[in-house]
Design a protein around this motif. Structure first.
Motif, PDB file in Angstrom:
ATOM      1  N   SER A 103      -5.645  -2.759  -7.396  1.00 37.28           N
ATOM      2  CA  SER A 103      -6.278  -3.527  -6.446  1.00 37.28           C
ATOM      3  C   SER A 103      -8.110  -3.927  -6.736  1.00 37.28           C
ATOM      4  O   SER A 103      -8.486  -4.668  -6.135  1.00 37.28           O
ATOM      5  CB  SER A 103      -6.039  -2.873  -5.134  1.00 37.28           C
ATOM      6  N   LEU A 104      -8.498  -2.626  -7.318  1.00 40.83           N
ATOM      7  CA  LEU A 104      -9.944  -2.985  -7.566  1.00 40.83           C
ATOM      8  C   LEU A 104     -10.171  -4.041  -8.487  1.00 40.83           C
ATOM      9  O   LEU A 104     -11.518  -4.773  -8.585  1.00 40.83           O
ATOM     10  CB  LEU A 104     -10.449  -1.702  -8.213  1.00 40.83           C
ATOM     11  N   VAL A 107      -2.166  14.206  -1.877  1.00 36.39           N
ATOM     12  CA  VAL A 107      -1.723  14.077  -3.405  1.00 36.39           C
ATOM     13  C   VAL A 107      -1.585  12.895  -3.626  1.00 36.39           C
ATOM     14  O   VAL A 107      -1.025  11.905  -3.260  1.00 36.39           O
ATOM     15  CB  VAL A 107      -0.311  14.865  -3.338  1.00 36.39           C
ATOM     16  N   TYR A 108      -2.059  12.583  -5.036  1.00 36.54           N
ATOM     17  CA  TYR A 108      -2.238  11.204  -5.625  1.00 36.54           C
ATOM     18  C   TYR A 108      -1.183  11.496  -6.568  1.00 36.54           C
ATOM     19  O   TYR A 108      -1.312  12.201  -7.707  1.00 36.54           O
ATOM     20  CB  TYR A 108      -3.578  10.986  -6.076  1.00 36.54           C
ATOM     21  N   SER A 109      -0.359  10.399  -6.968  1.00 37.56           N
ATOM     22  CA  SER A 109       0.560  10.292  -8.061  1.00 37.56           C
ATOM     23  C   SER A 109      -0.130   9.421  -9.068  1.00 37.56           C
ATOM     24  O   SER A 109      -1.028   8.475  -8.666  1.00 37.56           O
ATOM     25  CB  SER A 109       1.955   9.810  -7.401  1.00 37.56           C
ATOM     26  N   ALA A 110       0.541   9.299  -9.996  1.00 34.55           N
ATOM     27  CA  ALA A 110       0.198   8.165 -11.135  1.00 34.55           C
ATOM     28  C   ALA A 110       0.159   6.853 -10.697  1.00 34.55           C
ATOM     29  O   ALA A 110      -0.433   5.764 -10.686  1.00 34.55           O
ATOM     30  CB  ALA A 110       1.163   8.387 -12.514  1.00 34.55           C
ATOM     31  N   ILE A 150      -2.668   6.060  -8.381  1.00 37.00           N
ATOM     32  CA  ILE A 150      -3.766   5.722  -9.043  1.00 37.00           C
ATOM     33  C   ILE A 150      -3.703   4.337  -9.985  1.00 37.00           C
ATOM     34  O   ILE A 150      -4.722   3.412  -9.856  1.00 37.00           O
ATOM     35  CB  ILE A 150      -4.096   6.770 -10.233  1.00 37.00           C
ATOM     36  N   ARG A 151      -2.598   3.862 -10.355  1.00 41.34           N
ATOM     37  CA  ARG A 151      -2.460   2.486 -10.838  1.00 41.34           C
ATOM     38  C   ARG A 151      -2.547   1.347 -10.005  1.00 41.34           C
ATOM     39  O   ARG A 151      -3.438   0.582 -10.226  1.00 41.34           O
ATOM     40  CB  ARG A 151      -1.044   2.452 -11.619  1.00 41.34           C
ATOM     41  N   SER A 152      -2.040   1.681  -8.829  1.00 41.21           N
ATOM     42  CA  SER A 152      -2.033   0.537  -7.536  1.00 41.21           C
ATOM     43  C   SER A 152      -3.782   0.571  -7.144  1.00 41.21           C
ATOM     44  O   SER A 152      -4.150  -0.593  -6.925  1.00 41.21           O
ATOM     45  CB  SER A 152      -1.259   1.234  -6.672  1.00 41.21           C
ATOM     46  N   MET A 195       0.782  -1.028   0.098  1.00 40.76           N
ATOM     47  CA  MET A 195      -0.301   0.064   0.165  1.00 40.76           C
ATOM     48  C   MET A 195       0.806   1.251  -0.015  1.00 40.76           C
ATOM     49  O   MET A 195       1.702   1.587   0.808  1.00 40.76           O
ATOM     50  CB  MET A 195      -0.992   0.003   1.213  1.00 40.76           C
ATOM     51  N   ASN A 196       0.492   1.972  -0.913  1.00 36.20           N
ATOM     52  CA  ASN A 196       1.234   3.443  -1.013  1.00 36.20           C
ATOM     53  C   ASN A 196       1.204   4.500   0.140  1.00 36.20           C
ATOM     54  O   ASN A 196      -0.114   4.417   0.137  1.00 36.20           O
ATOM     55  CB  ASN A 196       1.188   4.117  -2.371  1.00 36.20           C
ATOM     56  N   MET A 197       1.922   5.149   0.578  1.00 41.79           N
ATOM     57  CA  MET A 197       1.407   6.204   1.461  1.00 41.79           C
ATOM     58  C   MET A 197       1.198   7.314   0.860  1.00 41.79           C
ATOM     59  O   MET A 197       2.031   7.878  -0.093  1.00 41.79           O
ATOM     60  CB  MET A 197       2.670   6.413   2.685  1.00 41.79           C
TER      61      MET A 197
END
Length: 79
Positions: free
Chosen positions: A76-77, A64-67, A70-72, A1-3
């Motif tokens: 996961s979805l 702040v969301y990085s690319a 969003i890909r991660s 999981m990204n922070m």
């Protein structure tokens, strides 16, 4: 999981100015209590589930969301 990177969005009503900070500490290093009309100690305890608002300012907390984030999230979805 990204922070996700936290960001505080400060809106100064008198000058119609928007500024963004990575922490409340950075915000208070840039602006003083009289500019903001609130102390850092009070904001440290504020929930931020909704924006903080007074006659001088509005402060919102977001991320702040990085690319990569969003890909991660999409990956996961789809699993």
């Amino acid at each position: 999981m990204n922070m996700k990177r936290r960001v505080f969005h400060l809106y100064l009503k008198a000058t119609d100015t928007h500024k963004y900070y990575g922490s409340l500490q950075a915000l208070f290093q840039d602006k003083t209590n009289p500019d903001l009309g609130i102390s850092k100690a009070t904001l440290d305890r504020y929930d931020f589930s909704r924006a903080y608002d007074n006659p001088s300012i509005t402060i919102r907390k977001g991320f702040v969301y990085s690319a990569g984030d969003i890909r991660s999230e999409k990956a996961s979805l789809s699993e």
